[in-house]
Each structure stands twice: as structure tokens, then as C-alpha cells.
Enzyme design. Structure first.
Site, mmCIF file in Angstrom:
data_model
loop_
_atom_site.group_PDB
_atom_site.id
_atom_site.type_symbol
_atom_site.label_atom_id
_atom_site.label_comp_id
_atom_site.label_asym_id
_atom_site.label_seq_id
_atom_site.Cartn_x
_atom_site.Cartn_y
_atom_site.Cartn_z
ATOM 1 N N GLU A 1 -2.032 5.236 2.857
ATOM 2 C CA GLU A 1 -2.005 3.803 2.501
ATOM 3 C C GLU A 1 -3.385 3.231 2.191
ATOM 4 O OE1 GLU A 1 -0.393 5.160 5.060
ATOM 5 O OE2 GLU A 1 1.728 4.786 4.653
ATOM 6 N N GLU B 1 -0.499 -9.176 -0.796
ATOM 7 C CA GLU B 1 -1.081 -8.554 0.406
ATOM 8 C C GLU B 1 -2.299 -7.699 0.026
ATOM 9 O OE1 GLU B 1 1.615 -7.417 3.906
ATOM 10 O OE2 GLU B 1 0.527 -5.554 3.592
ATOM 11 N N ARG C 1 2.868 8.635 8.770
ATOM 12 C CA ARG C 1 2.706 10.012 8.296
ATOM 13 C C ARG C 1 1.601 10.755 9.038
ATOM 14 N NH1 ARG C 1 5.309 9.530 3.410
ATOM 15 N NH2 ARG C 1 5.798 11.495 2.361
ATOM 16 N N HIS D 1 6.505 5.631 12.846
ATOM 17 C CA HIS D 1 6.849 6.454 11.681
ATOM 18 C C HIS D 1 5.647 6.989 10.896
ATOM 19 C CE1 HIS D 1 5.980 2.605 9.660
ATOM 20 N NE2 HIS D 1 5.703 3.356 8.610
ATOM 21 N N ASP E 1 0.788 -1.240 0.000
ATOM 22 C CA ASP E 1 0.000 0.000 0.000
ATOM 23 C C ASP E 1 0.816 1.284 0.000
ATOM 24 O OD1 ASP E 1 1.100 0.002 2.502
ATOM 25 O OD2 ASP E 1 -0.742 -0.564 3.536
ATOM 26 N N HIS F 1 13.258 5.411 12.505
ATOM 27 C CA HIS F 1 13.065 5.565 11.051
ATOM 28 C C HIS F 1 13.911 6.733 10.551
ATOM 29 C CE1 HIS F 1 10.872 6.288 7.295
ATOM 30 N NE2 HIS F 1 10.241 5.136 7.457
HETATM 31 C C1 UD1 Z 1 6.776 4.855 3.511
HETATM 32 C C2 UD1 Z 1 5.364 4.429 3.087
HETATM 33 C C3 UD1 Z 1 4.635 3.787 4.253
HETATM 34 C C4 UD1 Z 1 5.463 2.688 4.896
HETATM 35 C C5 UD1 Z 1 6.851 3.215 5.228
HETATM 36 C C6 UD1 Z 1 7.709 2.095 5.724
HETATM 37 C C7 UD1 Z 1 4.207 5.854 1.455
HETATM 38 C C8 UD1 Z 1 3.388 7.043 1.254
HETATM 39 N N1 UD1 Z 1 4.610 5.623 2.717
HETATM 40 O O1 UD1 Z 1 6.615 5.869 4.470
HETATM 41 O O2 UD1 Z 1 3.411 3.233 3.791
HETATM 42 O O3 UD1 Z 1 4.812 2.280 6.076
HETATM 43 O O4 UD1 Z 1 7.455 3.738 4.037
HETATM 44 O O5 UD1 Z 1 8.839 2.558 6.382
HETATM 45 O O6 UD1 Z 1 4.507 5.152 0.531
HETATM 46 N N2 UD1 Z 1 14.377 8.235 4.389
HETATM 47 C C9 UD1 Z 1 15.747 8.110 4.305
HETATM 48 N N3 UD1 Z 1 16.282 6.875 3.992
HETATM 49 C C10 UD1 Z 1 15.512 5.783 3.809
HETATM 50 C C11 UD1 Z 1 14.124 5.915 3.909
HETATM 51 C C12 UD1 Z 1 13.570 7.152 4.190
HETATM 52 O O7 UD1 Z 1 16.482 9.060 4.468
HETATM 53 O O8 UD1 Z 1 16.049 4.689 3.541
HETATM 54 C C13 UD1 Z 1 13.806 9.567 4.706
HETATM 55 C C14 UD1 Z 1 13.809 10.517 3.512
HETATM 56 O O9 UD1 Z 1 14.069 11.815 3.963
HETATM 57 C C15 UD1 Z 1 12.364 10.420 3.017
HETATM 58 C C16 UD1 Z 1 11.615 10.244 4.310
HETATM 59 O O10 UD1 Z 1 12.444 9.397 5.097
HETATM 60 O O11 UD1 Z 1 11.967 11.579 2.307
HETATM 61 C C17 UD1 Z 1 10.234 9.671 4.218
HETATM 62 O O12 UD1 Z 1 10.211 8.508 3.376
HETATM 63 P P1 UD1 Z 1 8.841 8.116 2.605
HETATM 64 O O13 UD1 Z 1 9.066 6.865 1.852
HETATM 65 O O14 UD1 Z 1 8.304 9.272 1.888
HETATM 66 O O15 UD1 Z 1 7.821 7.888 3.790
HETATM 67 P P2 UD1 Z 1 7.809 6.802 4.928
HETATM 68 O O16 UD1 Z 1 7.311 7.454 6.153
HETATM 69 O O17 UD1 Z 1 9.087 6.081 4.945
HETATM 70 N N1 UDP Z 2 12.200 -3.494 10.411
HETATM 71 C C1 UDP Z 2 13.576 -3.622 10.238
HETATM 72 N N2 UDP Z 2 14.392 -2.803 10.965
HETATM 73 C C2 UDP Z 2 13.934 -1.893 11.847
HETATM 74 C C3 UDP Z 2 12.524 -1.763 12.001
HETATM 75 C C4 UDP Z 2 11.695 -2.580 11.261
HETATM 76 O O1 UDP Z 2 14.037 -4.437 9.446
HETATM 77 O O2 UDP Z 2 14.739 -1.208 12.469
HETATM 78 C C5 UDP Z 2 11.309 -4.367 9.595
HETATM 79 C C6 UDP Z 2 10.232 -5.103 10.351
HETATM 80 O O3 UDP Z 2 10.678 -6.371 10.789
HETATM 81 C C7 UDP Z 2 9.124 -5.234 9.321
HETATM 82 C C8 UDP Z 2 9.310 -4.004 8.440
HETATM 83 O O4 UDP Z 2 10.608 -3.512 8.716
HETATM 84 O O5 UDP Z 2 9.326 -6.370 8.503
HETATM 85 C C9 UDP Z 2 8.265 -2.987 8.758
HETATM 86 O O6 UDP Z 2 8.597 -1.812 8.124
HETATM 87 P P1 UDP Z 2 8.012 -0.406 8.526
HETATM 88 O O7 UDP Z 2 7.618 -0.407 9.946
HETATM 89 O O8 UDP Z 2 9.012 0.594 8.072
HETATM 90 O O9 UDP Z 2 6.748 -0.259 7.564
HETATM 91 P P2 UDP Z 2 5.231 -0.734 7.630
HETATM 92 O O10 UDP Z 2 5.205 -2.191 7.884
HETATM 93 O O11 UDP Z 2 4.571 0.067 8.708
HETATM 94 O O12 UDP Z 2 4.682 -0.368 6.307
#
Ligand code: UD1
Ligand code: UDP
Length: 373
Positions: A131, A117, A206, A204, A95, A237
Site C-alpha cells: 500500500e 484520501e 499481507r 488481514h 492505496d 477476512h
Molecule cells: C486488499 C488490499 C488492501 C486492503 C484490503 C482490504 C491490495 C494489494 N490489498 O487486500 O490494501 O487493506 O484489500 O480488505 O490491494 N477474497 C474473497 N472474497 C472477497 C475478497 C477477498 O474470496 O470478497 C479472497 C480471495 O481469495 C483473494 C484474497 O481474498 O484472492 C485476497 O484479496 P486481495 O484483494 O488480493 O488482498 P486483500 O488482503 O484483501
Molecule cells: N468492515 C466491514 N465488515 C467487517 C470488517 C470491516 O464492513 O467485517 C469495514 C470497516 O468498517 C471499514 C472497512 O471495512 O470501513 C475496512 O476494511 P479492511 O479492514 O478490509 O481494509 P483496510 O481499511 O485495512 O484497507
């Protein structure tokens, strides 16, 4: 038959890597792996753990990226790849904005879509945001629905999806867990917390950024101050907005350790050894029940009611006092703790990937025999 597997964030990777490994066992399935790079470091950690190399990486991530930016970059980037590869099937997960844009790009090119999923719902567009929109939109244009549970299937049926296209497979995250959990595991943070009860935290979402997240962190500080024998470990995160709030509220509170995201091998083994989990993550809600760990879900609703019904998850919202009280009960009342700390796994037998690949192979046979006519 050619398949393009698309994903871009950590949770998608955790759940798609085991599927890729399963696809690769079958020579008749040509598989191209395409990362959008919506995440960078957190995605690389998972790829390294599963030792998988991508064929493409759009590398779109920027600091504080907007939803529109992610969506438009993925849409245009993938369109070129779909044009070049001309896949028979695109496999998408979950999602995220990557999932939504990947599905839309495939739909525009009239490529068949398999949604892994499928069928999770809160039916509340604002939570989780965005999502709930993404998964409903992906399901609107999908051809194959890989539903993790019967409940997810029921929801798809209610929405008018065709029974013949829905396959209840379990969740591929259980397949991942089967490969990561080891009996002997140690880690510097666990060692430094020895003799104490460890609460593992992730947060984390949004829609929580702002006041709800402040409340979550205030509750953590209150727990840390109240219980001398508790250590809170929070692999934080990478989102700078989350880090800013954590710094503001948690600061250098001694009993809360903010650490960099753990790789998935470490995270799973960490979870298996903690006292309980506090989270707003989707994937963690699926993993913790099979490890017998109580989970306080710091959200107002969940698309994963199976774990709540099984008794291992408790929805506690984002109010500071309610979160604190739920944690207090788990830390002081053994009966409350034991009621939640039993292994219950509503997400299948850990063979979801095989079931998905079976469906894909049947489809490959069908298109093969029709092209031979
Ligand atoms: C995204 C997904 C969310 C999921 C989450 C898992 C969307 C809208 N959101 O949210 O559904 O639960 O991933 O973690 O698709 N960043 C880094 N390095 C990384 C990853 C992220 O620096 O490896 C920082 C960047 O500044 C980025 C920000 O995190 O702009 C947010 O990342 P983004 O993918 O937009 O949103 P998430 O909250 O990670
Ligand atoms: N996870 C990980 N390292 C961490 C925190 C989470 O590998 O420090 C894994 C966790 O086991 C799960 C996935 O990341 O499989 C969940 O990701 P996240 O919480 O970022 O996203 P969501 O599931 O909420 O979309």
C-alpha cells in the site's frame, strides 16, 4: 462533465459510496461507477448496504490472487472503459492495487485524476505492503489531492505537490459513519456475548501473513483463556491464507468466535457496542476513535498517526507478548482504559463528500467555460 469513479475492495467502497451519493445530487455531473471486482463478496456487501449499482464490473478476483495479476487485469480492463467513456475526471481512492492500476491507466490516457484520501504515508515501502508504494504512486500522477487531514496535506507539500491542488476535506469514512450508526441495534453474536466484554478483531495485512499473524492469533488465544468474562469476535477476512492461519492457531477456542465478514452497517454498530478493538485495518483506525473505542493496532507503524496522537489508538506491533500485555492492561486497569476510551475524531465533520464535490463542480465549471470560448 463526465466522471468515472473506480474502486474494487471493501474499504474503498465504504469510503467511495457516500461520495457517489453526493455526486448524484448534481445533475451537471455525469457519473459512471466502475468496479474492478478485486474483492467480490466483501465488495457486494457494501454496495448492497448503500444501495448502489455499478455500471461496470471487471470481476477480476481469483482465489489467492497475486499483485501482478490484479494490476495487469485492472490496467487492461480499465483502459478499455476509459477509451469508451472518455471521462474528464477519474476519481480513485486510497492505496490498493486497484487504486494504483486505475491511476496508471488514467495517466497513460492523460485523464485528470482525483485522489481521495491522498497524502497518507509511513515512508516505509515494506509496511504496509504494497500500500505504501500504491499511494505514493497514485499521488505522483494525481491532479486533485483530497487530503483527509492537515498532516496528510503537509506530507504532500513536502513532496513538492502544488498547494493549489490539495484540498483538506476530512475522511469520507466519517460521512459513512453518520449514515450507518443507529441508536437501537441488536445482533445474534452480541446477544450471545451479553454480560461479557466484547473485543472486536480484524486482521488481514499481507505483510503480516505468516509468523506475525500467528503471533497475533496466539495473543488472542491467550487473552481468551485468561479472561472468563471476555468474548472475542473476529469477522474474518475472506483471504484463504488468513483463514488457514486462524484455523491452525485459534481452532475451536471457545471464547473466540470466528464469523463471516459483517456488512458495514453491522460492523459499525458492532464496533459502537464493543469494549475495545484489536486490528491491523486502516479504515477501522479511522472509525473507532470517533466511536470512543480504544484500538490496539497490531502493526509496527501506521499512516494514521492522528488517532495515536488523539490517544485512542495504540501501536502494539505483532509480538505475541506485547499484544497480550496491552490487552491485559485495557482489561484490568480502568485508568488505562478510560485514557483511551474517549471520543476523538481527527477525520473531519462528516461532510468530506460535499467538500470534494464542490472542488469537482468548480473544475466542471472551468472546463465548461473554456470549451465555450
Ligand atoms: C486488499 C488490499 C488492501 C486492503 C484490503 C482490504 C491490495 C494489494 N490489498 O487486500 O490494501 O487493506 O484489500 O480488505 O490491494 N477474497 C474473497 N472474497 C472477497 C475478497 C477477498 O474470496 O470478497 C479472497 C480471495 O481469495 C483473494 C484474497 O481474498 O484472492 C485476497 O484479496 P486481495 O484483494 O488480493 O488482498 P486483500 O488482503 O484483501
Ligand atoms: N468492515 C466491514 N465488515 C467487517 C470488517 C470491516 O464492513 O467485517 C469495514 C470497516 O468498517 C471499514 C472497512 O471495512 O470501513 C475496512 O476494511 P479492511 O479492514 O478490509 O481494509 P483496510 O481499511 O485495512 O484497507
Amino acid at each position: 462533465m463526465k466522471i468515472v469513479v473506480v474502486f474494487g475492495t471493501r474499504p474503498e467502497a465504504v469510503k467511495m459510496c457516500p461520495l457517489i451519493l453526493e455526486i448524484k445530487k448534481h445533475k451537471e455531473l455525469e457519473c459512471k461507477i466502475c468496479l474492478t471486482g478485486q474483492h467480490k463478496e466483501m465488495l457486494e456487501q457494501v454496495m448492497d448496504t448503500f444501495r448502489i449499482r455499478a455500471d461496470y464490473n471487471l470481476s477480476i478476483m481469483t482465489k489467492n490472487q497475486s499483485l501482478s495479476n490484479i494490476t495487469s487485469l485492472v490496467l487492461s480492463g480499465l483502459d478499455e472503459i476509459y477509451e469508451k467513456e472518455k471521462p474528464d475526471l477519474v476519481l480513485i481512492h486510497g492505496d490498493t492495487s486497484t487504486s494504483f492500476a486505475a491511476a496508471l491507466a488514467a495517466f497513460y490516457r492523460q485523464i485528470k485524476i482525483g485522489h481521495v484520501e491522498a497524502g497518507l504515508r509511513t515512508y516505509c515501502m515494506q509496511s504496509p505492503f504494497p500500500e505504501e508504494f500504491n499511494r505514493q504512486a497514485v499521488d505522483l500522477v494525481s491532479d486533485f489531492y483530497f487530503a483527509p487531514t492537515e498532516k496528510a496535506k503537509e506530507q504532500l507539500l513536502k513532496e513538492g505537490k502544488n498547494d493549489c491542488n490539495i484540498f483538506v476535506t476530512g475522511n469520507t469514512v466519517i460521512d459513512a459513519l453518520r449514515t450507518t450508526i443507529v441508536p437501537d441495534y441488536s445482533n445474534e453474536y452480541l446477544k450471545s456475548a451479553e454480560g461479557n466484554r466484547v473485543i472486536l478483531v480484524t486482521a488481514h495485512r499481507r505483510e503480516s501473513i505468516g509468523e506475525p499473524m500467528r503471533n497475533i492469533f496466539k495473543a488472542l488465544v491467550k487473552i481468551a483463556k485468561k479472561f472468563d468474562d471476555v468474548r472475542i469476535i473476529y469477522p474474518i477476512h475472506k483471504n484463504p491464507k488468513v483463514r488457514e492461519i486462524a484455523e491452525e492457531i485459534i481452532g475451536d477456542e471457545g471464547h473466540i468466535k470466528l464469523i463471516e465478514p459483517l456488512d458495514v452497517f453491522d460492523f459499525h454498530n458492532f464496533m459502537a457496542r464493543c469494549y475495545f478493538v484489536m486490528t491491523d485495518s486502516g479504515g477501522v483506525q479511522e472509525e473507532a476513535p470517533s466511536l470512543g473505542k480504544p484500538v490496539l493496532v497490531m502493526r509496527n507503524n501506521t499512516e494514521r498517526p492522528e488517532g495515536v496522537e488523539a490517544g485512542t489508538l495504540k501501536l502494539v506491533g505483532t509480538d505475541e507478548e506485547t499484544i497480550y500485555e496491552a490487552a491485559y492492561a485495557l482489561l484490568t486497569n480502568e485508568i488505562v482504559y478510560k485514557e483511551m476510551a474517549h471520543a476523538a475524531n481527527p477525520y473531519g465533520d462528516g461532510h468530506a463528500c460535499e467538500k470534494i464535490v464542490e472542488v469537482v463542480r468548480n473544475y466542471a465549471e472551468r472546463i465548461n467555460s473554456s470549451s465555450n470560448i
